[in-house]
Design an enzyme around this catalytic site. Structure first.
Site, PDB file in Angstrom:
ATOM      1  N   ASN A  92       0.813  -1.410  -0.098  1.00  0.00           N
ATOM      2  CA  ASN A  92      -0.003   0.159  -0.475  1.00  0.00           C
ATOM      3  C   ASN A  92       0.721   1.286   0.032  1.00  0.00           C
ATOM      4  O   ASN A  92       0.506   2.152  -0.667  1.00  0.00           O
ATOM      5  CB  ASN A  92      -1.069   0.031   0.832  1.00  0.00           C
ATOM      6  N   TYR A 158       4.146  10.076 -11.118  1.00  0.00           N
ATOM      7  CA  TYR A 158       3.271   9.339 -10.129  1.00  0.00           C
ATOM      8  C   TYR A 158       2.281   8.161 -10.757  1.00  0.00           C
ATOM      9  O   TYR A 158       2.628   7.431 -10.466  1.00  0.00           O
ATOM     10  CB  TYR A 158       2.271  10.019  -9.199  1.00  0.00           C
ATOM     11  N   LYS A 162       2.004   3.878 -11.209  1.00  0.00           N
ATOM     12  CA  LYS A 162       0.758   3.729 -10.482  1.00  0.00           C
ATOM     13  C   LYS A 162      -0.122   2.280 -11.765  1.00  0.00           C
ATOM     14  O   LYS A 162      -0.138   1.900 -12.361  1.00  0.00           O
ATOM     15  CB  LYS A 162      -0.637   5.021 -10.489  1.00  0.00           C
TER      16      LYS A 162
END
Length: 256
Positions: A92, A158, A162
């Protein structure tokens, strides 16, 4: 769906608050033993105390940099030494460093890659080796984001990480399916957490532009995570699930 995690052991990184913390809470509530990690010692200690107050002896904490390979190995070893095995991993932890593409610094770029990709990759690697040695399979889950599906201002680095995590989940199907290990990803959209709600306009803005009329609650994301970590998803691997109240279908910008 069966959410019975009795006799199961999980590692959840970046779980001192927010989505990770809620995942740990739900796992403990449903019988799992959990190693909770956060880089912030104070957050780790508080989170573990809160979970154990509700579900005694269900959670231990280990604070440290989950992108460091030696610390990753320590997490796996600690979980196994304390609880006897490792069955589930929720990678996570991640960092978000906003910045304009044309002026984005190498330092920020590699910091995002180190945590978001390196930490997830090598946690999956170490967890897989442990699961293989046990011979009973397991579940690995990556934390992606809607920014891996839809361009978002000032989040080029970012969003790239992902999207890469979703490709990693797909690629690991080739590597670990023979050992009965599933690898998937979930991609939350706007979610109300302690961090996001520091922006006083966050809830109002995202409630306006999300088709379902509100940002996600941490429980919305945790419910999906528990499904992928549970035996109910035992024949699902290499997949990514967007949890965003429909935002990526229309994708209005919060900056407009």
């Amino acid at each position: 769906m069966s959410n019975d995690f009795s006799q199961k052991v999980a590692i959840v990184t970046g779980a001192g608050q927010g989505i990770g913390f809620e995942i740990c809470c739900q796992l403990a509530k449903n019988g799992a033993k959990v190693l909770l990690n956060d880089i912030d010692q104070q957050l780790t200690d508080h989170a573990v105390s809160e979970i154990n107050a509700k579900y005694p002896d269900s959670c231990i904490g280990l604070s440290g940099d989950c992108a460091d390979i030696n610390f990753i190995r320590e997490m796996v070893k600690t979980a196994v030494n304390k609880f006897g095995q490792l069955n589930m991993v929720m990678a996570n932890a991640g960092i978000t460093l906003f910045g304009d593409f044309l002026t984005y610094s190498p330092d920020a770029f590699y910091k995002v890659l180190h945590t978001n990709l390196g930490g997830s990759f090598f946690l999956a690697q170490e967890a897989s080796k442990q699961m293989i040695s046990q011979g009973n399979g397991g579940s690995i889950l990556f934390m992606s984001s809607v920014t891996g599906h839809q361009a978002h201002k000032n989040l080029a680095a970012y969003g790239m990480t992902k999207a890469a995590l979703e490709m990693l989940a797909k690629n690991l199907v080739i590597e670990v399916s023979q050992y009965k290990i599933t690898v998937n990803a979930i991609a939350p959209g706007a979610t109300a957490t302690e961090r996001t709600l520091e922006d006083k306009d966050y809830n109002k803005v995202w409630s306006t532009i999300t088709p379902m009329g509100r940002p996600a609650k941490t429980s919305d994301i945790a419910n999906a995570a528990l499904f992928f970590l549970s035996p109910s998803s035992g024949h699902i691997t290499g997949q990514s699930l967007v949890i965003d109240g429909g935002w990526t279908s229309v994708s209005p910008s919060p900056y407009d």
